[in-house]
Design an enzyme around this catalytic site. Structure first.
Site: not given
Ligand code: CAA
Length: 299
Positions: A143, A193
């Protein structure tokens, strides 16, 4: 690549599938990305390319590494041939039990006998999926979290019959991707989850009961608990339909009313307000804009 796995097939070219293909290809695994839709495959490769550009711009990888990563990925719309030479399949199709069972029956029929069949399911029982195959010892949950290239965790879920050898190979491959694999057992919602979704559901209940508005709830959790996104924004990011389906798995699996999905969540999904992917959930998303604006419905 240092693990004993070298050929990986990823089934499903959506958000999770393209992220999983991206991270394996970056580590020089030969990746076959498989989806029934040619258009979805084209979109996935374009997304991977865009995400690699972001890494080049930040000097995390070179242009040559980007080109090598893309060259490690081939696409295929035919599941039988896509899995025919793989060591590992990671299924990341839509979160629907019947669909996944059907895919696993086909993968079991066409993949080499010693291949591991993993699923990226966020909540469906690994034991149930394994039971439709003739190789339940080689079925496991892998996952990944969204966005896959960024998030360090791989929640590795051991089904009732998963063997130690399968578990060890998946732990090793996950580490090879630069991830931190964490082993958990097969119970509804696993760990991620089981804990995350009731928090999101409680945030929606708080909104529904008028305890606070969208921005206030998210601000409390962002600034008070150092979460990168508030729970309502995170729900939009994950997809409200996915949140609802996971709450239903918890509710059905435990039979406890504390897991009942909030009626507001049910209504929003019924109305097609699915979050970022549909353009509106708790927030409204304009194409091409990074602004996060609260939806008119909650102002
Ligand atoms: N691919 C590659 N890199 C990415 C990316 C992508 N799709 N999206 C963001 N990044 C990178 C950026 O390049 C940036 O890198 P640096 O730190 O080296 O600069 C970093 O991630 C941060 O991105 P941003 O500055 O654009 O934006 P942010 O600081 O707001 O971060 C985020 C974005 C990483 C999504 C952050 O908001 C975050 O961690 N959010 C929570 C995510 C989370 O909780 N995920 C789990 C969801 S639950 C799940 O997935 C499982 C399920 O079963 C439901």
């Amino acid at each position: 690549m240092t693990s004993s796995i070298s050929n990986v097939t990823v089934i499903g070219a959506g958000t999770m599938g393209n992220g999983i293909a991206h991270v394996f290809a970056m580590k020089d695994y030969a990746v076959v990305l498989c989806d029934i839709s040619e258009a979805a495959l084209e979109k996935a490769v374009a997304t991977i390319s865009k995400n690699l550009d972001r890494m080049v711009a930040k000097e995390k990888i070179t242009e040559d590494q980007k080109a090598k990563t893309l060259s490690n990925i081939t696409t295929n719309t035919d599941l039988a041939s896509a899995v025919s030479e793989c060591d590992l399949v990671v299924e990341a199709a839509t979160e629907n039990v019947e669909l996944k069972l059907n895919i696993f029956r086909q993968m079991d029929e066409h993949a080499p006998d010693d291949a591991i069949l993993a699923t990226n399911t966020s909540s469906i029982s690994i034991t149930k999926i394994a039971a439709v195959t003739k190789r339940p010892a080689q079925v496991i949950g892998m996952h990944f979290m969204n966005p896959v290239p960024v998030m360090k965790l791989v929640e590795v879920i051991r089904g009732y019959s998963t063997s130690d050898v399968t578990l060890d190979m998946i732990m090793e491959a996950s580490q090879d991707l630069g991830k931190i694999p964490t082993e958990v057992n097969d119970y509804p919602g696993f760990v991620a989850n089981r804990i995350l979704m009731p928090m999101i559901n409680e945030a929606i209940i708080s909104l529904h009961e008028g305890v606070a508005g969208v921005e206030e709830i998210d601000t409390v959790m962002k600034l008070g608990m150092a979460h990168p996104m508030g729970p309502l924004q995170l729900a939009d990011f994950i997809g409200l339909d996915v949140c609802l389906s996971i709450m239903n798995v918890l509710y059905d699996g435990f039979g406890n009313p504390k897991y009942a999905p909030c009626p507001l969540l049910v209504n929003m999904v019924t109305a097609g307000k699915l979050g970022r992917k549909s353009g509106e959930g708790f927030y409204k998303y304009e194409k091409g804009s990074k602004d996060v604006v609260v939806s008119e419905s909650f102002k």
